[in-house]
Design an enzyme around this catalytic site. Structure first.
Site, PDB file in Angstrom:
ATOM      1  N   PRO A 116       0.814  -1.219   0.000  1.00  0.00           N
ATOM      2  CA  PRO A 116       0.000   0.000   0.000  1.00  0.00           C
ATOM      3  C   PRO A 116       0.849   1.272   0.000  1.00  0.00           C
ATOM      4  O   PRO A 116       0.329   2.367  -0.186  1.00  0.00           O
ATOM      5  CB  PRO A 116      -0.844  -0.117   1.277  1.00  0.00           C
ATOM      6  N   GLU A 144       2.490  -8.260   9.045  1.00  0.00           N
ATOM      7  CA  GLU A 144       2.524  -6.817   9.280  1.00  0.00           C
ATOM      8  C   GLU A 144       3.377  -6.076   8.264  1.00  0.00           C
ATOM      9  O   GLU A 144       3.311  -4.865   8.138  1.00  0.00           O
ATOM     10  CB  GLU A 144       3.039  -6.518  10.693  1.00  0.00           C
ATOM     11  N   ARG A 158      -3.633  -8.221 -20.486  1.00  0.00           N
ATOM     12  CA  ARG A 158      -4.488  -7.864 -21.619  1.00  0.00           C
ATOM     13  C   ARG A 158      -3.862  -6.813 -22.529  1.00  0.00           C
ATOM     14  O   ARG A 158      -4.363  -6.559 -23.621  1.00  0.00           O
ATOM     15  CB  ARG A 158      -5.885  -7.441 -21.143  1.00  0.00           C
ATOM     16  N   ASP A 185     -10.771   1.338 -24.630  1.00  0.00           N
ATOM     17  CA  ASP A 185     -11.148   1.119 -23.240  1.00  0.00           C
ATOM     18  C   ASP A 185     -11.147   2.390 -22.427  1.00  0.00           C
ATOM     19  O   ASP A 185     -10.387   3.307 -22.702  1.00  0.00           O
ATOM     20  CB  ASP A 185     -10.121   0.213 -22.551  1.00  0.00           C
TER      21      ASP A 185
HETATM   22  N1  ADE Z   1      -0.969  -5.107   0.151  1.00  0.00           N
HETATM   23  C1  ADE Z   1      -1.854  -4.685   1.065  1.00  0.00           C
HETATM   24  N2  ADE Z   1      -2.592  -3.684   0.609  1.00  0.00           N
HETATM   25  C2  ADE Z   1      -2.164  -3.437  -0.681  1.00  0.00           C
HETATM   26  C3  ADE Z   1      -2.534  -2.505  -1.679  1.00  0.00           C
HETATM   27  N3  ADE Z   1      -3.492  -1.607  -1.499  1.00  0.00           N
HETATM   28  N4  ADE Z   1      -1.873  -2.549  -2.851  1.00  0.00           N
HETATM   29  C4  ADE Z   1      -0.896  -3.450  -3.030  1.00  0.00           C
HETATM   30  N5  ADE Z   1      -0.508  -4.339  -2.139  1.00  0.00           N
HETATM   31  C5  ADE Z   1      -1.135  -4.346  -0.959  1.00  0.00           C
END
Ligand code: ADE
Length: 268
Positions: free
Chosen positions: A92, A119, A157, A172
């Site tokens: 994230p 974690e 794709r 697209d």
């Molecule tokens: N791992 C946990 N959350 C994630 C996300 N939003 N994007 C990529 N990998 C992740």
């Protein structure tokens, strides 16, 4: 040889069996256009117990993925393919995935995707092993697997030949920085809701014009911020301007931003 080889490092290879067992990605794999290999990180676990995670130094909740299995797995994959294969960590904290990032990754000939869990992953993996970090959006998943599936699907794709000509990716949503125009199929009238007349006209120039206009109007309505990066003609910008004026809209995005226009290049 496949045009794109993808190696996925995960503690849960079984999670991938459903999504890639059907449809276009499977066809691309069966046809040899892409090759996807799954590697269970536990195979590189440390010691007799194949340990892959440990407590965080400094304390705190949860477990952290150990560096050794990841470094060794990547070394083994690179030794059997390309020593410079890029390592993309799903996290994230990465750069946010988009159609542009998908196109960038689709142009490579190999990708090693690292799915994190617990974690987090020991920071030395991010610093010394990962060459790229990708997030699929501003929310937290339980692990990188679903994110990797999203990336593989969107990238596959775009590999030439994966989509048939009737599935072509050029129109697209997002491919030209705009959302796609509405689509209709038979019947012409359903519960007395008619298909737009222009689509039945057989006039291809008119149809193309209508679709382009719909695409722009729909983007203006739903995702106005995308128009800043879209390649619009002067006439098209004038149409947007008229619409904005009509609505008297002074929303989050100023009409100046849209009218000044921008080329479809990354903004820094
Ligand atoms: N791992 C946990 N959350 C994630 C996300 N939003 N994007 C990529 N990998 C992740």
């Amino acid at each position: 040889m496949a045009q794109l080889r993808i190696d996925i490092l995960t503690l849960f290879p079984g999670m991938f069996s459903g999504p890639f067992a059907e449809s276009i990605v499977k066809r691309a794999m069966d046809g040899g256009l892409i090759a996807v290999n799954f590697h269970n990180l536990r195979d590189w676990g440390v010691g007799r117990h194949k340990v892959v995670d440990d407590y965080p130094f400094g304390g705190g909740a949860g477990m952290v993925m150990k560096p050794e299995p990841l470094f060794e797995a990547v070394a083994a994959i690179r030794a059997g393919s390309s020593p410079s294969a890029p390592v993309v960590m799903l996290t994230p904290q990465g750069r946010v995935f988009s159609q542009r990032v998908a196109a960038e990754l689709a142009a490579r000939d190999q990708l090693i995707l690292v799915c994190g869990h617990y974690e987090g992953i020991d920071e030395r993996v991010r610093e010394r092993l990962a060459t790229d970090e990708v997030s699929i959006g501003d929310y937290v998943l339980t692990g990188g697997e679903i994110a990797a599936m999203v990336v593989v699907d969107a990238v596959a794709r775009l590999v030439p030949g994966v989509l048939g000509s009737d599935e072509a990716a050029v129109n697209d949503s997002h491919s030209g920085g705009l959302l796609e125009h509405p689509q209709y199929t038979r019947p012409q009238s359903y519960r007395r809701w008619r298909v737009p007349e222009v689509l039945l006209s057989g006039n291809h120039a008119q149809i193309a014009k209508w679709r382009r206009e719909q695409s722009i109007l729909r983007t203006l309505e739903r995702r106005p911020e995308l128009l800043q990066g879209a390649a619009l003609s002067g006439e098209e910008r004038a149409m947007v301007s008229r619409k904005l004026q009509k609505k008297g809209e002074q929303a989050a995005i100023s009409s100046d931003d849209i009218l000044l226009g921008a080329e479809a290049v990354p903004r820094r």
